[in-house]
Design a protein around this motif. Structure first.
Motif, PDB file in Angstrom:
ATOM      1  N   VAL A  30       0.841  -1.200   0.000  1.00  0.00           N
ATOM      2  CA  VAL A  30       0.000   0.000   0.000  1.00  0.00           C
ATOM      3  C   VAL A  30       0.878   1.251   0.000  1.00  0.00           C
ATOM      4  CG1 VAL A  30      -1.681   1.347   1.331  1.00  0.00           C
ATOM      5  CG2 VAL A  30      -2.025  -1.113   1.015  1.00  0.00           C
ATOM      6  N   ALA A  31       1.899   1.292   0.832  1.00  0.00           N
ATOM      7  CA  ALA A  31       2.792   2.461   0.878  1.00  0.00           C
ATOM      8  C   ALA A  31       3.450   2.685  -0.480  1.00  0.00           C
ATOM      9  CB  ALA A  31       3.849   2.281   1.966  1.00  0.00           C
ATOM     10  N   ASN A  32       3.863   1.608  -1.136  1.00  0.00           N
ATOM     11  CA  ASN A  32       4.474   1.688  -2.457  1.00  0.00           C
ATOM     12  C   ASN A  32       3.501   2.281  -3.479  1.00  0.00           C
ATOM     13  OD1 ASN A  32       6.582   0.756  -4.500  1.00  0.00           O
ATOM     14  ND2 ASN A  32       4.834  -0.481  -5.154  1.00  0.00           N
ATOM     15  N   PHE A  33       2.278   1.737  -3.533  1.00  0.00           N
ATOM     16  CA  PHE A  33       1.273   2.205  -4.491  1.00  0.00           C
ATOM     17  C   PHE A  33       0.925   3.668  -4.239  1.00  0.00           C
ATOM     18  CE2 PHE A  33      -3.006   2.833  -6.122  1.00  0.00           C
ATOM     19  CZ  PHE A  33      -2.959   2.210  -7.363  1.00  0.00           C
ATOM     20  N   VAL A  34       0.726   4.029  -2.970  1.00  0.00           N
ATOM     21  CA  VAL A  34       0.368   5.409  -2.606  1.00  0.00           C
ATOM     22  C   VAL A  34       1.493   6.369  -2.990  1.00  0.00           C
ATOM     23  CG1 VAL A  34      -0.019   6.941  -0.622  1.00  0.00           C
ATOM     24  CG2 VAL A  34      -1.319   4.809  -0.836  1.00  0.00           C
ATOM     25  N   GLN A  35       2.742   5.954  -2.781  1.00  0.00           N
ATOM     26  CA  GLN A  35       3.868   6.818  -3.159  1.00  0.00           C
ATOM     27  C   GLN A  35       3.893   7.051  -4.667  1.00  0.00           C
ATOM     28  OE1 GLN A  35       6.161   8.367  -0.909  1.00  0.00           O
ATOM     29  NE2 GLN A  35       6.312   9.571  -2.780  1.00  0.00           N
ATOM     30  N   TYR A  36       3.689   5.988  -5.453  1.00  0.00           N
ATOM     31  CA  TYR A  36       3.618   6.162  -6.906  1.00  0.00           C
ATOM     32  C   TYR A  36       2.470   7.099  -7.284  1.00  0.00           C
ATOM     33  CZ  TYR A  36       7.148   2.691  -8.257  1.00  0.00           C
ATOM     34  OH  TYR A  36       8.331   2.014  -8.452  1.00  0.00           O
ATOM     35  N   ALA A  37       1.324   6.939  -6.636  1.00  0.00           N
ATOM     36  CA  ALA A  37       0.173   7.815  -6.923  1.00  0.00           C
ATOM     37  C   ALA A  37       0.510   9.266  -6.581  1.00  0.00           C
ATOM     38  CB  ALA A  37      -1.053   7.354  -6.150  1.00  0.00           C
ATOM     39  N   ASN A  38       1.047   9.490  -5.394  1.00  0.00           N
ATOM     40  CA  ASN A  38       1.375  10.857  -4.968  1.00  0.00           C
ATOM     41  C   ASN A  38       2.454  11.492  -5.836  1.00  0.00           C
ATOM     42  OD1 ASN A  38      -0.523  10.870  -2.910  1.00  0.00           O
ATOM     43  ND2 ASN A  38       0.927  10.205  -1.352  1.00  0.00           N
ATOM     44  N   ASP A  39       3.342  10.679  -6.389  1.00  0.00           N
ATOM     45  CA  ASP A  39       4.400  11.186  -7.273  1.00  0.00           C
ATOM     46  C   ASP A  39       3.897  11.484  -8.681  1.00  0.00           C
ATOM     47  OD1 ASP A  39       6.232  10.912  -5.211  1.00  0.00           O
ATOM     48  OD2 ASP A  39       7.136   9.078  -6.010  1.00  0.00           O
ATOM     49  N   GLY A  40       2.638  11.117  -8.989  1.00  0.00           N
ATOM     50  CA  GLY A  40       2.101  11.316 -10.337  1.00  0.00           C
ATOM     51  C   GLY A  40       2.576  10.272 -11.334  1.00  0.00           C
ATOM     52  N   HIS A  41       3.169   9.211 -10.840  1.00  0.00           N
ATOM     53  CA  HIS A  41       3.735   8.171 -11.709  1.00  0.00           C
ATOM     54  C   HIS A  41       2.686   7.578 -12.655  1.00  0.00           C
ATOM     55  CE1 HIS A  41       6.254   4.707 -12.869  1.00  0.00           C
ATOM     56  NE2 HIS A  41       5.137   4.015 -12.777  1.00  0.00           N
ATOM     57  N   TYR A  42       1.486   7.348 -12.159  1.00  0.00           N
ATOM     58  CA  TYR A  42       0.467   6.660 -12.949  1.00  0.00           C
ATOM     59  C   TYR A  42      -0.222   7.562 -13.974  1.00  0.00           C
ATOM     60  CZ  TYR A  42       0.932   2.886  -9.527  1.00  0.00           C
ATOM     61  OH  TYR A  42       1.412   1.871  -8.735  1.00  0.00           O
ATOM     62  N   ASP A  43      -0.110   8.861 -13.815  1.00  0.00           N
ATOM     63  CA  ASP A  43      -0.827   9.800 -14.683  1.00  0.00           C
ATOM     64  C   ASP A  43      -0.343   9.668 -16.133  1.00  0.00           C
ATOM     65  OD1 ASP A  43      -1.603  10.485 -12.131  1.00  0.00           O
ATOM     66  OD2 ASP A  43      -0.860  12.543 -12.214  1.00  0.00           O
ATOM     67  N   GLY A  44      -1.263   9.343 -17.028  1.00  0.00           N
ATOM     68  CA  GLY A  44      -0.945   9.218 -18.440  1.00  0.00           C
ATOM     69  C   GLY A  44      -0.509   7.820 -18.867  1.00  0.00           C
ATOM     70  N   LEU A  45      -0.465   6.876 -17.945  1.00  0.00           N
ATOM     71  CA  LEU A  45      -0.138   5.502 -18.319  1.00  0.00           C
ATOM     72  C   LEU A  45      -1.391   4.798 -18.848  1.00  0.00           C
ATOM     73  CD1 LEU A  45       2.308   4.422 -15.449  1.00  0.00           C
ATOM     74  CD2 LEU A  45       2.814   5.413 -17.690  1.00  0.00           C
ATOM     75  N   VAL A  46      -1.210   3.617 -19.405  1.00  0.00           N
ATOM     76  CA  VAL A  46      -2.334   2.886 -20.001  1.00  0.00           C
ATOM     77  C   VAL A  46      -2.509   1.520 -19.340  1.00  0.00           C
ATOM     78  CG1 VAL A  46      -2.080   4.023 -22.246  1.00  0.00           C
ATOM     79  CG2 VAL A  46      -0.895   1.850 -21.832  1.00  0.00           C
ATOM     80  N   PHE A  47      -3.705   0.976 -19.505  1.00  0.00           N
ATOM     81  CA  PHE A  47      -3.923  -0.437 -19.206  1.00  0.00           C
ATOM     82  C   PHE A  47      -3.422  -1.168 -20.452  1.00  0.00           C
ATOM     83  CE2 PHE A  47      -6.799   1.257 -16.016  1.00  0.00           C
ATOM     84  CZ  PHE A  47      -6.573   0.407 -14.954  1.00  0.00           C
ATOM     85  N   HIS A  48      -2.284  -1.843 -20.332  1.00  0.00           N
ATOM     86  CA  HIS A  48      -1.635  -2.437 -21.501  1.00  0.00           C
ATOM     87  C   HIS A  48      -1.952  -3.916 -21.697  1.00  0.00           C
ATOM     88  CE1 HIS A  48       1.195  -3.365 -18.223  1.00  0.00           C
ATOM     89  NE2 HIS A  48       1.504  -4.429 -18.936  1.00  0.00           N
ATOM     90  N   ARG A  49      -2.590  -4.523 -20.706  1.00  0.00           N
ATOM     91  CA  ARG A  49      -2.945  -5.953 -20.800  1.00  0.00           C
ATOM     92  C   ARG A  49      -4.347  -6.129 -20.249  1.00  0.00           C
ATOM     93  NH1 ARG A  49      -0.525 -10.779 -17.335  1.00  0.00           N
ATOM     94  NH2 ARG A  49      -1.097 -12.530 -18.670  1.00  0.00           N
ATOM     95  N   VAL A  50      -5.253  -6.606 -21.083  1.00  0.00           N
ATOM     96  CA  VAL A  50      -6.659  -6.758 -20.714  1.00  0.00           C
ATOM     97  C   VAL A  50      -7.140  -8.128 -21.172  1.00  0.00           C
ATOM     98  CG1 VAL A  50      -8.987  -5.900 -21.166  1.00  0.00           C
ATOM     99  CG2 VAL A  50      -7.125  -4.266 -20.790  1.00  0.00           C
ATOM    100  N   ILE A  51      -7.582  -8.928 -20.203  1.00  0.00           N
ATOM    101  CA  ILE A  51      -8.100 -10.260 -20.520  1.00  0.00           C
ATOM    102  C   ILE A  51      -9.431 -10.423 -19.785  1.00  0.00           C
ATOM    103  CG2 ILE A  51      -7.674 -12.740 -20.487  1.00  0.00           C
ATOM    104  CD1 ILE A  51      -4.632 -12.050 -20.289  1.00  0.00           C
ATOM    105  N   LYS A  52     -10.518 -10.361 -20.542  1.00  0.00           N
ATOM    106  CA  LYS A  52     -11.864 -10.482 -19.972  1.00  0.00           C
ATOM    107  C   LYS A  52     -11.980 -11.774 -19.158  1.00  0.00           C
ATOM    108  CE  LYS A  52     -16.681 -10.835 -21.301  1.00  0.00           C
ATOM    109  NZ  LYS A  52     -17.635 -10.944 -22.418  1.00  0.00           N
ATOM    110  N   GLY A  53     -12.550 -11.656 -17.962  1.00  0.00           N
ATOM    111  CA  GLY A  53     -12.722 -12.808 -17.085  1.00  0.00           C
ATOM    112  C   GLY A  53     -11.490 -13.121 -16.261  1.00  0.00           C
TER     113      GLY A  53
END
Length: 168
Positions: A30-53
């Motif tokens: 959780v601390a890792n994910f929150v740090q990436y979020a607060n750093d803006g790391h995820y902004d502008g990235l894509v969902f690059h792998r999608v498998i229904k189900g």
């Protein structure tokens, strides 16, 4: 309500997904994910792998499929009792169980084979669940996919962009 729950909102081109992250069961993750979020790391990235189900995966690549630089990997927290059930969020990793950095996936189905100990003695670390916006996860999972470099298959034909990830 406990203070061990962190709420996060993922705004995508398909709508918003809200998460409840469980710091009591997966504190490093959780601390890792929150740090990436607060750093803006995820902004502008894509969902690059999608498998229904199965799952939708993002958090590592931009719209040109260039990998964004990450911090050092974190230790795996898959033996925390949380399960890879539909609507949970878990860390993506390589065959090295301690290789998770920024990539994550949201389970679109119940994926018991990913639970600890899994097929490799470790499984995949769940660290939260979707609290609102499962319809958005379903919409992303329905996105037609094809092949694209460097991934091969299961890449959305129309990109699903993560506009912003916000701790709320």
């Amino acid at each position: 309500m406990t203070t061990d729950i962190t709420r996060v909102r993922i705004d995508t081109t398909h709508g918003a997904i809200e998460l409840e992250l469980d710091a009591a069961k997966a504190p490093k993750t959780v601390a890792n994910f929150v740090q990436y979020a607060n750093d803006g790391h995820y902004d502008g990235l894509v969902f690059h792998r999608v498998i229904k189900g199965f799952m939708i995966q993002g958090g590592g690549y931009d719209a040109s499929y260039d990998q964004r630089k990450t911090r050092a990997p974190i230790g795996i927290e898959s033996a925390n009792g949380l399960k890879n059930d539909r609507g949970t969020i878990a860390m993506a990793r390589t065959s090295d169980p301690n290789s998770a950095t920024s990539q994550f996936f949201i389970n679109h189905g119940n994926n018991d084979f990913l639970n600890h100990p899994g097929q490799d003695g470790y499984g995949y670390a769940v660290f939260g669940k979707v609290s609102a916006g499962m319809d958005v996860v379903d919409k992303i999972a329905e996105t037609p996919t094809g092949s694209a470099r460097p991934f091969g298959r299961d890449v959305p034909e129309t990109q699903v962009v993560i506009d912003k990830v916000t701790v709320i």
